[in-house]
Design a protein around this motif. Structure first.
Motif, PDB file in Angstrom:
ATOM      1  N   MET A 178       0.940  -1.090   0.131  1.00 50.43           N
ATOM      2  CA  MET A 178       0.050   0.115   0.297  1.00 50.43           C
ATOM      3  C   MET A 178       1.085   1.005  -0.026  1.00 50.43           C
ATOM      4  SD  MET A 178      -3.576   0.920  -0.100  1.00 50.43           S
ATOM      5  CE  MET A 178      -4.626  -0.323   1.622  1.00 50.43           C
ATOM      6  N   PRO A 179       1.880   1.030   1.201  1.00 48.24           N
ATOM      7  CA  PRO A 179       2.255   2.728   0.467  1.00 48.24           C
ATOM      8  C   PRO A 179       3.279   3.186  -0.595  1.00 48.24           C
ATOM      9  CG  PRO A 179       3.398   1.118   2.476  1.00 48.24           C
ATOM     10  CD  PRO A 179       2.531   0.306   2.259  1.00 48.24           C
ATOM     11  N   ALA A 180       3.791   2.097  -1.641  1.00 46.83           N
ATOM     12  CA  ALA A 180       3.876   2.616  -2.659  1.00 46.83           C
ATOM     13  C   ALA A 180       2.863   2.814  -3.723  1.00 46.83           C
ATOM     14  CB  ALA A 180       4.766   1.108  -3.609  1.00 46.83           C
ATOM     15  N   MET A 181       1.568   2.122  -3.612  1.00 44.08           N
ATOM     16  CA  MET A 181       0.094   2.595  -3.719  1.00 44.08           C
ATOM     17  C   MET A 181       0.149   4.548  -3.851  1.00 44.08           C
ATOM     18  SD  MET A 181      -2.144  -0.163  -4.412  1.00 44.08           S
ATOM     19  CE  MET A 181      -0.989  -2.114  -5.268  1.00 44.08           C
ATOM     20  N   HIS A 182      -0.148   4.338  -2.279  1.00 42.41           N
ATOM     21  CA  HIS A 182      -1.264   5.909  -1.984  1.00 42.41           C
ATOM     22  C   HIS A 182       0.523   6.312  -0.671  1.00 42.41           C
ATOM     23  CE1 HIS A 182      -4.377   5.363  -3.454  1.00 42.41           C
ATOM     24  NE2 HIS A 182      -4.227   3.699  -2.820  1.00 42.41           N
ATOM     25  N   PRO A 183       1.756   7.365  -1.183  1.00 38.54           N
ATOM     26  CA  PRO A 183       2.869   7.620  -0.319  1.00 38.54           C
ATOM     27  C   PRO A 183       2.017   8.429   1.069  1.00 38.54           C
ATOM     28  CG  PRO A 183       3.621   8.010  -2.564  1.00 38.54           C
ATOM     29  CD  PRO A 183       1.678   7.797  -2.671  1.00 38.54           C
TER      30      PRO A 183
END
Length: 212
Positions: A138-143
């Motif tokens: 998820m962090p890669a999709m939603h910084p």
């Protein structure tokens, strides 16, 4: 999970209205709810757990900056759901604001979103603990959205706590799945990541529901 029926859906993408697709026709939210009602009646009860991506993907979201799908979801008798990556398409503050309008808990144990990690539900008189886990990527999709780096340890701790609170069964609802990757002749299904997770949780949870 002897004696408890668990119904699961994934990627509903706010498909409240019947619509034609390239593979047939989506029946819409009313038909989905009727099907769940029939299955619950046949089983004498049961839990409905959604594994995410339920709010984004239809005109409802596009026409309302992501508000109307959360309001329309109040018409479905979901017992618990997991935050999918598309629930964050309007940002984490939006998610917190409008998930508060849902009549069911939105879970994400491994994401720092300000939503619950677990919920205790009652099915056929039995306490069932549900842990929600979302995509580790998820962090890669939603910084700006942080994910716990140890999902196995995290789930184990929550499962222990739920059992201490009286859970007869513990369910992991997971917004994740398996991917098709290129193969020498045709795409093949890559299951290693999911297998490692499930192997690590063997004996910790009673059921894993996965979908993405």
């Amino acid at each position: 999970m002897n004696g408890v029926r668990v119904l699961t859906t994934t990627d509903f993408v706010a498909s409240f209205f019947p619509q034609a697709t390239s593979y047939g026709r989506l029946p819409g939210g009313a038909a989905l709810q009727a099907t769940v009602d029939d299955l619950r009646t046949a089983a004498g009860g049961g839990l409905w757990i959604d594994t995410g991506d339920f709010a984004q993907g239809s005109a409802l979201g596009a026409l309302s900056d992501g508000v109307w799908p959360f309001l329309a979801l109040r018409e479905l008798s979901i017992d618990a759901a997991v935050a999918g990556n598309h629930e964050l398409d309007w940002g984490d503050a939006h998610l917190r604001r409008w998930s508060a309008e849902l009549p069911f808990p939105l879970l994400a144990a491994n994401l720092r979103l300000g939503v619950p990690a677990t919920r205790m539900l009652i099915a056929d008189g039995r306490p069932v603990g549900v842990i929600g886990l979302s995509l580790p990527t998820m962090p890669a999709m939603h910084p700006g959205v942080a994910a716990d780096p140890d999902p196995v340890g995290l789930v184990a701790r929550h499962a222990t706590a739920l059992r201490a609170e009286g859970a007869r069964h513990v369910v992991l609802a997971l917004h994740d799945g398996v991917d098709a990757v290129p193969g020498p002749a045709a795409p093949v299904v890559a299951t290693e990541q999911m297998r490692r997770l499930c192997d690590g949780l063997r004996g910790t949870v009673d059921l894993v529901l996965a979908g993405n």
